[in-house]
Design a protein around this motif. Structure first.
Motif, PDB file in Angstrom:
ATOM      1  N   ALA A  43      76.792  72.833  36.425  1.00  4.20           N
ATOM      2  CA  ALA A  43      76.028  72.295  37.566  1.00  4.20           C
ATOM      3  C   ALA A  43      76.969  72.052  38.753  1.00  4.20           C
ATOM      4  N   LEU A  44      78.199  71.614  38.453  1.00  8.12           N
ATOM      5  CA  LEU A  44      79.185  71.422  39.527  1.00  8.12           C
ATOM      6  C   LEU A  44      79.563  72.779  40.132  1.00  8.12           C
ATOM      7  N   LEU A  45      79.806  73.762  39.270  1.00  3.35           N
ATOM      8  CA  LEU A  45      80.168  75.100  39.757  1.00  3.35           C
ATOM      9  C   LEU A  45      79.053  75.683  40.625  1.00  3.35           C
ATOM     10  N   GLU A  46      77.827  75.542  40.169  1.00  4.14           N
ATOM     11  CA  GLU A  46      76.689  76.091  40.921  1.00  4.14           C
ATOM     12  C   GLU A  46      76.511  75.355  42.249  1.00  4.14           C
ATOM     13  N   GLY A  47      76.718  74.040  42.219  1.00  7.64           N
ATOM     14  CA  GLY A  47      76.596  73.255  43.452  1.00  7.64           C
ATOM     15  C   GLY A  47      77.660  73.657  44.463  1.00  7.64           C
ATOM     16  N   ASN A  48      78.879  73.886  43.986  1.00  3.92           N
ATOM     17  CA  ASN A  48      79.951  74.315  44.895  1.00  3.92           C
ATOM     18  C   ASN A  48      79.650  75.705  45.452  1.00  3.92           C
ATOM     19  N   ASP A  49      79.068  76.544  44.634  1.00  2.07           N
ATOM     20  CA  ASP A  49      78.710  77.887  45.083  1.00  2.07           C
ATOM     21  C   ASP A  49      77.656  77.813  46.196  1.00  2.07           C
ATOM     22  N   ARG A  50      76.652  76.935  46.023  1.00  2.00           N
ATOM     23  CA  ARG A  50      75.639  76.761  47.076  1.00  2.00           C
ATOM     24  C   ARG A  50      76.295  76.263  48.361  1.00  2.00           C
ATOM     25  N   PHE A  51      77.202  75.274  48.208  1.00  2.00           N
ATOM     26  CA  PHE A  51      77.883  74.685  49.375  1.00  2.00           C
ATOM     27  C   PHE A  51      78.695  75.744  50.130  1.00  2.00           C
ATOM     28  N   VAL A  52      79.472  76.548  49.384  1.00  2.04           N
ATOM     29  CA  VAL A  52      80.338  77.566  49.996  1.00  2.04           C
ATOM     30  C   VAL A  52      79.501  78.605  50.744  1.00  2.04           C
ATOM     31  N   HIS A  53      78.335  78.924  50.193  1.00  2.00           N
ATOM     32  CA  HIS A  53      77.517  79.976  50.797  1.00  2.00           C
ATOM     33  C   HIS A  53      76.475  79.445  51.782  1.00  2.00           C
ATOM     34  N   GLY A  54      76.624  78.205  52.195  1.00  2.54           N
ATOM     35  CA  GLY A  54      75.709  77.649  53.204  1.00  2.54           C
ATOM     36  C   GLY A  54      74.306  77.433  52.674  1.00  2.54           C
ATOM     37  N   LEU A  55      74.185  77.271  51.345  1.00  2.00           N
ATOM     38  CA  LEU A  55      72.856  77.112  50.735  1.00  2.00           C
ATOM     39  C   LEU A  55      72.661  75.713  50.155  1.00  2.00           C
ATOM     40  N   ALA A  56      73.403  74.749  50.685  1.00  2.00           N
ATOM     41  CA  ALA A  56      73.294  73.376  50.175  1.00  2.00           C
ATOM     42  C   ALA A  56      71.845  72.885  50.287  1.00  2.00           C
ATOM     43  N   SER A  57      71.427  72.085  49.317  1.00  2.71           N
ATOM     44  CA  SER A  57      70.042  71.607  49.264  1.00  2.71           C
ATOM     45  C   SER A  57      69.698  70.742  50.478  1.00  2.71           C
ATOM     46  N   HIS A  58      68.475  70.890  50.937  1.00  3.41           N
ATOM     47  CA  HIS A  58      67.993  69.994  51.999  1.00  3.41           C
ATOM     48  C   HIS A  58      67.405  68.778  51.302  1.00  3.41           C
ATOM     49  N   ARG A  59      68.155  67.706  51.316  1.00  2.00           N
ATOM     50  CA  ARG A  59      67.789  66.544  50.519  1.00  2.00           C
ATOM     51  C   ARG A  59      66.918  65.555  51.275  1.00  2.00           C
ATOM     52  N   ASP A  60      65.972  64.998  50.551  1.00  2.00           N
ATOM     53  CA  ASP A  60      65.206  63.866  51.061  1.00  2.00           C
ATOM     54  C   ASP A  60      65.903  62.625  50.499  1.00  2.00           C
ATOM     55  N   LEU A  61      66.894  62.131  51.238  1.00  2.00           N
ATOM     56  CA  LEU A  61      67.710  61.028  50.722  1.00  2.00           C
ATOM     57  C   LEU A  61      66.888  59.754  50.521  1.00  2.00           C
ATOM     58  N   SER A  62      65.885  59.550  51.380  1.00  2.00           N
ATOM     59  CA  SER A  62      65.027  58.369  51.208  1.00  2.00           C
ATOM     60  C   SER A  62      64.306  58.442  49.873  1.00  2.00           C
ATOM     61  N   ALA A  63      63.824  59.643  49.526  1.00  2.00           N
ATOM     62  CA  ALA A  63      63.126  59.812  48.236  1.00  2.00           C
ATOM     63  C   ALA A  63      64.109  59.595  47.092  1.00  2.00           C
ATOM     64  N   GLU A  64      65.347  60.061  47.268  1.00  3.17           N
ATOM     65  CA  GLU A  64      66.348  59.884  46.205  1.00  3.17           C
ATOM     66  C   GLU A  64      66.720  58.408  46.028  1.00  3.17           C
ATOM     67  N   VAL A  65      66.748  57.673  47.134  1.00  7.54           N
ATOM     68  CA  VAL A  65      67.001  56.223  47.042  1.00  7.54           C
ATOM     69  C   VAL A  65      65.909  55.580  46.193  1.00  7.54           C
ATOM     70  N   GLU A  66      64.663  55.967  46.489  1.00  5.24           N
ATOM     71  CA  GLU A  66      63.528  55.407  45.757  1.00  5.24           C
ATOM     72  C   GLU A  66      63.585  55.777  44.276  1.00  5.24           C
ATOM     73  N   GLN A  67      63.887  57.064  43.999  1.00  4.09           N
ATOM     74  CA  GLN A  67      63.927  57.538  42.600  1.00  4.09           C
ATOM     75  C   GLN A  67      65.006  56.841  41.778  1.00  4.09           C
ATOM     76  N   THR A  68      66.085  56.449  42.439  1.00  6.16           N
ATOM     77  CA  THR A  68      67.230  55.906  41.700  1.00  6.16           C
ATOM     78  C   THR A  68      67.295  54.379  41.738  1.00  6.16           C
ATOM     79  N   SER A  69      66.278  53.757  42.338  1.00 10.94           N
ATOM     80  CA  SER A  69      66.364  52.304  42.555  1.00 10.94           C
ATOM     81  C   SER A  69      66.406  51.502  41.257  1.00 10.94           C
ATOM     82  N   THR A  70      65.868  52.071  40.183  1.00 16.81           N
ATOM     83  CA  THR A  70      65.814  51.293  38.936  1.00 16.81           C
ATOM     84  C   THR A  70      66.852  51.727  37.909  1.00 16.81           C
ATOM     85  N   GLY A  71      67.667  52.713  38.239  1.00 19.61           N
ATOM     86  CA  GLY A  71      68.695  53.129  37.282  1.00 19.61           C
ATOM     87  C   GLY A  71      69.443  54.356  37.762  1.00 19.61           C
TER      88      GLY A  71
END
Ligand SMILES: [Zn+2]
Length: 240
Positions: A43-71
Motif C-alpha cells: 500500500a505504501l509502494l502503490e501510494g508513492n507510485d500515485r504521488f510520483v505520477h501526479g495521481l495522488a487521491s483527492h481527499r475529503d479531509l473533513s470526511a476523514e476527520v469524521e470517520q476517524t473521530s472514534t478510533g
C-alpha cells in the motif's frame, strides 16, 4: 439521449462517486485486521507510485476527520526526517488515520522513538515500519561537517555511527562531497532499521510471528520516489 446512454452515464457517475468515497476512506478496524505486513508495505509502494505520477487521491479531509473521530487503525509507521519536503502522508498518498509518523532531523531512532513504535505496532496494530531517509539531507550534511549549535550538537551526534560506517576510502569526508553525504544517509537508514530491531524485543517477536514487516528506504527530493532497500527488509518481500 437514448436510455442505454443514460444508463451508461448514470453508471459512470455512480462508479466515480463510489471511487471517490472509497478512494479516500480512512483505514478501518476491519481493514487493519485483514491487512498483512506485506499488503501494508505494498500500500505504501502503490501510494508513492500515485504521488510520483501526479495521481495522488483527492481527499475529503473533513470526511476523514469524521470517520476517524472514534478510533484509529493505521496500516503502518513511517520514520522520516524533520525536513519540510518529506511528509510521509504526502509521499505515500495516505490520509488521516492511515499512518503513524515519527519525525526527527536525521531520521534516527533513539529509545523514546522505539518505545513509540512499540505502541504503534503492538498496541495499535500497525503492520509495517518504514524508515525513510532522503537525498541531500541537511542533518546528514551537518553531521558530515561536524556542525555544532545548542541542542543540535547532541541531535547530530546520533548520526556518528553512520559516518563511521562509510569506508575510509570515501574521500573527502565532508558535506561538499555529495557521494559521501548520500552514503552516510544510506548507512543511517540501515543502522536505524538494525537498531530498532536490536533494541526492541517486542518488535523482533512481532516480525518473527509474521505480524510486522520492517524496511528502510530513501526518498529522492528530485523525483518524489521512495526506493526501498531489499537488504533492510524483515518479514517483507520486494514485489516483482
Ligand atoms: Zn533531512
Amino acid at each position: 439521449m437514448k436510455s442505454s446512454r443514460i444508463t451508461f452515464f448514470l453508471g459512470l457517475a455512480g462508479f466515480l462517486a463510489v471511487s471517490v468515497v472509497f478512494g479516500t476512506a480512512a483505514t478501518t478496524a476491519d481493514a487493519q485486521n485483514k491487512m498483512t505486513p506485506q499488503k501494508a508495505f505494498e500500500a505504501l509502494l502503490e501510494g508513492n507510485d500515485r504521488f510520483v505520477h501526479g495521481l495522488a487521491s483527492h481527499r475529503d479531509l473533513s470526511a476523514e476527520v469524521e470517520q476517524t473521530s472514534t478510533g484509529q487503525y493505521p496500516l503502518g509507521v513511517v520514520l522520516t526526517c524533520l525536513d519540510s519536503r518529506t511528509a510521509p502522508e504526502t509521499m505515500f498518498d495516505q490520509g488521516i488515520g492511515d499512518l503513524f509518523v515519527g519525525r526527527i532531523a536525521g531520521n534516527f531512532a533513539a529509545d523514546d522513538m522505539i518505545g513509540s513504535f512499540e505502541f504503534a505496532h503492538k498496541l495499535a496494530g500497525a503492520k509495517v515500519l518504514a524508515v525513510v531517509g532522503h537525498s541531500s539531507c541537511g542533518a546528514v550534511k551537518g553531521a558530515c561537517d561536524g556542525a555544532k549549535m545548542g541542542n543540535l550538537t547532541h541531535t547530530l551526534a546520533q548520526l556518528s555511527p553512520a559516518l563511521d560506517a562509510v569506508p575510509a576510502s570515501v574521500q573527502p569526508r565532508n558535506a561538499k562531497n555529495a557521494a559521501f553525504v548520500q552514503k552516510v544517509a544510506d548507512a543511517n537508514v540501515r543502522l536505524t532499521v538494525e537498531r530498532v530491531l536490536d533494541k526492541s524485543e517486542v518488535l523482533r517477536d512481532m516480525v518473527k510471528a509474521g505480524e510486522l514487516g520492517v524496511i528502510g528506504g530513501m526518498y529522492d527530493l528530485n523525483t518524489g520516489k521512495v526506493t526501498f532497500y531489499k537488504d533492510t527488509a524483515h518479514g517483507l518481500k520486494m514485489p516483482k
